[in-house]
Enzyme design. Sequence first.
Site, PDB file in Angstrom:
ATOM      1  N   LYS A   5      39.682  44.353  38.896  1.00 32.18           N
ATOM      2  CA  LYS A   5      39.356  43.627  40.131  1.00 32.18           C
ATOM      3  C   LYS A   5      39.552  42.123  39.948  1.00 32.18           C
ATOM      4  O   LYS A   5      40.167  41.469  40.792  1.00 32.18           O
ATOM      5  CB  LYS A   5      37.913  43.956  40.534  1.00 32.18           C
ATOM      6  CG  LYS A   5      37.470  43.303  41.823  1.00 32.18           C
ATOM      7  CD  LYS A   5      36.395  44.118  42.524  1.00 32.18           C
ATOM      8  CE  LYS A   5      35.037  43.997  41.875  1.00 32.18           C
ATOM      9  NZ  LYS A   5      34.401  42.688  42.136  1.00 32.18           N
ATOM     10  N   SER A   6      39.047  41.575  38.849  1.00 33.66           N
ATOM     11  CA  SER A   6      39.152  40.120  38.637  1.00 33.66           C
ATOM     12  C   SER A   6      40.615  39.682  38.590  1.00 33.66           C
ATOM     13  O   SER A   6      40.997  38.666  39.180  1.00 33.66           O
ATOM     14  CB  SER A   6      38.500  39.732  37.308  1.00 33.66           C
ATOM     15  OG  SER A   6      37.117  39.911  37.370  1.00 33.66           O
ATOM     16  N   ARG A  10      43.028  37.361  41.328  1.00 36.94           N
ATOM     17  CA  ARG A  10      43.763  36.167  40.880  1.00 36.94           C
ATOM     18  C   ARG A  10      45.253  36.305  41.131  1.00 36.94           C
ATOM     19  O   ARG A  10      45.924  35.332  41.499  1.00 36.94           O
ATOM     20  CB  ARG A  10      43.456  35.910  39.399  1.00 36.94           C
ATOM     21  CG  ARG A  10      42.019  35.382  39.200  1.00 36.94           C
ATOM     22  CD  ARG A  10      41.515  35.585  37.804  1.00 36.94           C
ATOM     23  NE  ARG A  10      40.230  34.960  37.528  1.00 36.94           N
ATOM     24  CZ  ARG A  10      39.025  35.448  37.873  1.00 36.94           C
ATOM     25  NH1 ARG A  10      38.953  36.588  38.558  1.00 36.94           N
ATOM     26  NH2 ARG A  10      37.912  34.818  37.562  1.00 36.94           N
ATOM     27  N   GLY A  77      32.067  38.256  46.094  1.00 38.89           N
ATOM     28  CA  GLY A  77      31.694  36.960  45.538  1.00 38.89           C
ATOM     29  C   GLY A  77      32.878  36.253  44.901  1.00 38.89           C
ATOM     30  O   GLY A  77      33.010  35.028  45.005  1.00 38.89           O
ATOM     31  N   ARG A 105      24.046  35.287  48.657  1.00 38.45           N
ATOM     32  CA  ARG A 105      24.374  34.851  47.291  1.00 38.45           C
ATOM     33  C   ARG A 105      24.617  33.337  47.223  1.00 38.45           C
ATOM     34  O   ARG A 105      25.090  32.725  48.179  1.00 38.45           O
ATOM     35  CB  ARG A 105      25.584  35.645  46.773  1.00 38.45           C
ATOM     36  CG  ARG A 105      25.257  37.134  46.730  1.00 38.45           C
ATOM     37  CD  ARG A 105      26.367  37.958  46.176  1.00 38.45           C
ATOM     38  NE  ARG A 105      26.635  37.650  44.775  1.00 38.45           N
ATOM     39  CZ  ARG A 105      27.674  38.147  44.100  1.00 38.45           C
ATOM     40  NH1 ARG A 105      28.532  38.948  44.702  1.00 38.45           N
ATOM     41  NH2 ARG A 105      27.849  37.842  42.847  1.00 38.45           N
ATOM     42  N   SER A 149      29.694  31.184  34.205  1.00 42.15           N
ATOM     43  CA  SER A 149      30.241  31.908  35.356  1.00 42.15           C
ATOM     44  C   SER A 149      31.739  31.675  35.459  1.00 42.15           C
ATOM     45  O   SER A 149      32.200  30.549  35.638  1.00 42.15           O
ATOM     46  CB  SER A 149      29.565  31.421  36.647  1.00 42.15           C
ATOM     47  OG  SER A 149      30.359  31.767  37.770  1.00 42.15           O
ATOM     48  N   GLN A 151      33.497  32.648  37.864  1.00 41.63           N
ATOM     49  CA  GLN A 151      33.833  32.289  39.246  1.00 41.63           C
ATOM     50  C   GLN A 151      33.734  30.774  39.443  1.00 41.63           C
ATOM     51  O   GLN A 151      34.601  30.162  40.066  1.00 41.63           O
ATOM     52  CB  GLN A 151      32.901  33.020  40.217  1.00 41.63           C
ATOM     53  CG  GLN A 151      33.151  34.527  40.209  1.00 41.63           C
ATOM     54  CD  GLN A 151      32.204  35.287  41.116  1.00 41.63           C
ATOM     55  OE1 GLN A 151      31.291  34.727  41.702  1.00 41.63           O
ATOM     56  NE2 GLN A 151      32.425  36.587  41.225  1.00 41.63           N
ATOM     57  N   ASP A 299      28.773  42.715  34.341  1.00 41.64           N
ATOM     58  CA  ASP A 299      28.807  43.699  35.427  1.00 41.64           C
ATOM     59  C   ASP A 299      28.405  45.095  34.960  1.00 41.64           C
ATOM     60  O   ASP A 299      28.322  46.017  35.771  1.00 41.64           O
ATOM     61  CB  ASP A 299      30.216  43.755  36.032  1.00 41.64           C
ATOM     62  CG  ASP A 299      30.556  42.458  36.768  1.00 41.64           C
ATOM     63  OD1 ASP A 299      29.630  41.744  37.196  1.00 41.64           O
ATOM     64  OD2 ASP A 299      31.762  42.161  36.897  1.00 41.64           O
ATOM     65  N   ARG A 374      28.072  48.847  42.067  1.00 44.94           N
ATOM     66  CA  ARG A 374      27.769  49.273  40.687  1.00 44.94           C
ATOM     67  C   ARG A 374      26.400  49.961  40.594  1.00 44.94           C
ATOM     68  O   ARG A 374      26.175  50.788  39.725  1.00 44.94           O
ATOM     69  CB  ARG A 374      27.872  48.088  39.735  1.00 44.94           C
ATOM     70  CG  ARG A 374      29.297  47.503  39.718  1.00 44.94           C
ATOM     71  CD  ARG A 374      29.589  46.642  38.523  1.00 44.94           C
ATOM     72  NE  ARG A 374      30.701  45.742  38.816  1.00 44.94           N
ATOM     73  CZ  ARG A 374      31.992  46.088  38.832  1.00 44.94           C
ATOM     74  NH1 ARG A 374      32.357  47.318  38.554  1.00 44.94           N
ATOM     75  NH2 ARG A 374      32.926  45.187  39.122  1.00 44.94           N
TER      76      ARG A 374
END
Length: 417
Positions: A5-6, A10, A77, A105, A149, A151, A299, A374
Amino acid sequence: MPGDKSISHRAVMFGAIAEGTTTIEGLLEGEDVLSTAAAMRAMGASVSKDGNRWVVTGVGTKGLQQPASVLDLGNSGTSARLITGIIAGFPINATMTGDASLTKRPMKRVMDPLGQMGAKFESQDGGRMPMVVHGGALHAIDYAMPVASAQVKSAILLAGLRADGTTVVHEPKPSRDHTERMLQAFGATCVTQGLSVSIKGGQKLTAPANTVVVPGDPSSAAFAVVAALLIEGSDIVVENVGMNPTRTGLFETLRDMGGDITFINERTIGGEPVADLRVRASKLKGVTVPEDRAPSMIDEFPVLFVAAACATGETFADGLDELRVKESDRLKTMADNLTACGVKLEEGPMSLRIFGNGTPPEGGATVATHLDHRIAMAHLVLGAVTAQPVTVDDAAAIATSFPAFVTLMNQLGMDIA
Ligand code: S3P
């Protein structure tokens, strides 16, 4: 395993601002990545599927366009934080929002550094979305991040690409480095020295000549791996699992617990280490998770807690304050739900201690998932080994990261209805 996913986020974002056309293979077609694709389209990029591949034509030197309507980032997020960093460097304004989970968030963690760089924001109390981002000319900053983080780090680096001067971010602990790796693939230079990353402003991204190949997601693999460890007689191979060391903390912890996991066929795909995992059912014992390992399994705590609930002895993890600001408050949600399933535990402000007795808990509860994929998947894995079935109140969020979860787990022999 479905695409990471990450890395998928990107690939779409970088392709969307680059000069030229990026081809992507193995992109995760989960709702979160589709939210990123929709947002980048709304700002002028072309993002479409062509057979097995995705093709992204970037705005390049034209720059991002002002979106005509609100950017709705759903549950994601990563989309919210990274896209804020991207928009900050363009002379446009965008209103961003999300679902009932995402709008709770914290966005202040990106608003603070991006504000120091020159971006302006309007947000709800406490720095939540809906929020308006006013981008424009930025100047470089030297920023010590209060939390580890990826992010936040990525949002600053993406803004830094368009800032005047060299931006430097310092992390308290290493977080995932997919942004740094992929920037190189798009022809930009960023330099990592220990816990600091610096990027010179004014660099252009160029679509890579070769297809960007997205490896499988270790955070999705986690559910099959834990299920195989817990379900007697299991012996499976999970193929194509990303093994970036900033992501493999769960596998290390499960091995510390006595889990029989071997890494085979180790290789590099798209600049990322990948392996197949052979996993055999194992008797697990409780462990203390080293605090500095948390970012590399951030995660994976929900499914680790499931493994711990079935292990012999105490499992303790501390320094987990970040779990309180994920898609749900994962410390509280897991503590409440596991308790309802018959697990003995103690929840601290930043910790969880789980008392396992070597047999799976009774189960039988209907647990609340709070729009958190999750949490839903972790409890469905738990239900495979409890005496009574476990019911999740809402499975819809699973589609944000792992749309094929139920089909795949049932093919492996689970019984999810
Ligand atoms: C992500 C970073 C992590 C992680 C999230 C994906 C990313 O969040 O929990 O699922 O792709 O950069 P934080 O940066 O908030 O730790």
